[in-house]
Design a protein around this motif. Structure first.
Motif, short mmCIF file in Angstrom:
data_model
loop_
_atom_site.label_atom_id
_atom_site.label_comp_id
_atom_site.label_asym_id
_atom_site.label_seq_id
_atom_site.Cartn_x
_atom_site.Cartn_y
_atom_site.Cartn_z
N PRO A 235 67.03 -32.71 -17.28
CA PRO A 235 68.40 -33.15 -17.57
C PRO A 235 68.61 -33.31 -19.06
O PRO A 235 67.65 -33.44 -19.83
CB PRO A 235 68.50 -34.49 -16.84
N SER B 294 62.35 -33.09 -12.77
CA SER B 294 63.49 -32.22 -12.53
C SER B 294 63.29 -30.87 -13.22
O SER B 294 62.68 -30.79 -14.29
CB SER B 294 64.78 -32.87 -13.06
N ALA C 222 70.43 -38.11 -18.25
CA ALA C 222 69.37 -39.09 -17.98
C ALA C 222 69.90 -40.51 -18.15
O ALA C 222 69.60 -41.40 -17.34
CB ALA C 222 68.19 -38.85 -18.92
N LYS D 95 62.22 -42.68 -14.23
CA LYS D 95 61.74 -41.82 -15.32
C LYS D 95 60.90 -40.67 -14.78
O LYS D 95 61.05 -39.52 -15.19
CB LYS D 95 60.92 -42.64 -16.34
N LEU E 46 63.14 -38.06 -13.17
CA LEU E 46 63.86 -37.25 -14.15
C LEU E 46 62.96 -36.21 -14.78
O LEU E 46 63.36 -35.06 -14.99
CB LEU E 46 64.47 -38.15 -15.22
N ALA F 113 71.90 -41.46 -15.12
CA ALA F 113 71.05 -41.72 -13.96
C ALA F 113 70.38 -43.09 -14.07
O ALA F 113 70.32 -43.85 -13.09
CB ALA F 113 70.00 -40.63 -13.82
#
Length: 312
Positions: free
Chosen positions: A191, A187, A196, A181, A184, A199
């Motif tokens: 995303p 990023s 997400a 988490k 992500l 992933a």
């Protein structure tokens, strides 16, 4: 592939029938199913009929009968029996929306927004959580659609909605996914929710393959960072608590005495005079001389292995 005009005898099954509580999902699935057959047929749900004197009216009427029959096929029989009197598919579709859709009921919209912030994975697997959240988001799209009219504003508003969905999805995940988490959320750009989910699903598959414990959310991070390069060729392993548990604690051999050779730190069962000397040890006489000289390497190895003998 040639397009085949649907016939009145064709059936269309969408997997569920309309009842008093599933209109939002049913209406979306119905539109998708009909649109998948023909976009022209989909227009029969929203467009007014052609004039009866129009040259294409007979064709339109046949198509409308097909759509009407598809709607009836996917409604619970106890409800459908009272709906066959509508003249065209659009009137039936509008009547269903009026009867079973709560429209702009703000209380239900409020309840859906609360669900998006309070939903938790809990005992559900990742796929079950994803499906539940998709259902809530779909209902919200129906009850609280994008209010913007300008194309640029529509795009901006949709971007905000996408970020909200991402945050809601990550918040709902179990603590064991905290590492992925954070990655992500760092990023740039963020995303999409679908990216997400992909992933996190990949991370869940890795955890299952490696047999990681769900109760230890830091294990995945430890393994990812546990191998570091101390020089250009050889990795240096930093043991995590999980790895340490694989090695049993050392046994105190200081009180052990062999009844065969009389030496300490091993027992008769592990005595080289009985088991035989391995190649990496010297002959017995030479080993005794080294041991008497106080060779520290001999003591260390004998201590760890519990064997008699000495190292040259």
């Amino acid at each position: 592939m040639n397009y085949q005009q649907p016939k009145i005898s064709d059936t269309l099954k969408i997997g569920l029938r309309l009842n008093s509580s599933n209109y939002a999902l049913w209406s979306r699935m119905t539109r998708v199913a009909i649109g998948g057959r023909s976009k022209t047929l989909l227009n029969h749900l929203t467009s007014n009929p052609l004039d009866i004197n129009h040259e294409g009216y007979k064709q339109w009427e046949q198509e409308d009968l097909i759509v009407f029959s598809w709607l009836i096929q996917n409604i619970e029989p106890n409800l459908a029996s009272n709906l066959t009197t509508f003249a065209i598919a659009k009137l039936l579709w509008d009547a269903l929306a009026t009867t079973y859709s709560s429209g702009v009921d703000k209380l239900q919209t409020y309840d859906l927004y609360v669900k998006t912030t309070e939903i938790k994975q809990g005992n559900s697997n990742l796929e079950e959580l994803w499906i539940r959240m998709q259902g809530i988001w779909g209902d919200l799209e129906t009850r609280d659609p994008n209010p913007m009219e300008n194309a640029s504003d529509i795009t901006k508003y949709n971007k905000i909605r996408v970020e909200q969905k991402l945050f809601q999805f990550l918040k709902a995940l179990d603590q064991k996914y905290d590492t992925i988490k954070r990655e992500l959320l760092r990023s740039n750009p963020l995303p999409t929710t679908e990216e997400a989910y992909a992933a996190v699903r990949k991370e869940a598959a890795h955890r299952q393959i490696l047999g990681l414990s769900p109760s230890n959310p830091s294990t995945s991070h430890d393994i990812a960072t546990g191998l570091a390069t101390s020089d250009g060729n050889r990795p240096s392993v930093h043991l995590t608590q999980t790895n340490r548990n694989k090695y049993p604690p050392k046994v105190d051999k200081s009180k052990l005495t062999c009844t065969r050779c009389g030496k300490s730190r091993h027992t008769r069962e592990n005595c080289f005079e009985i088991k035989g000397y391995p190649e990496w040890l010297t002959k017995p006489g030479k080993a005794a001389m080294v041991e008497e000289a106080g060779d520290t390497t001999t003591t260390a190895i004998n201590h760890d292995l519990g064997f008699g003998g000495a190292v040259t």
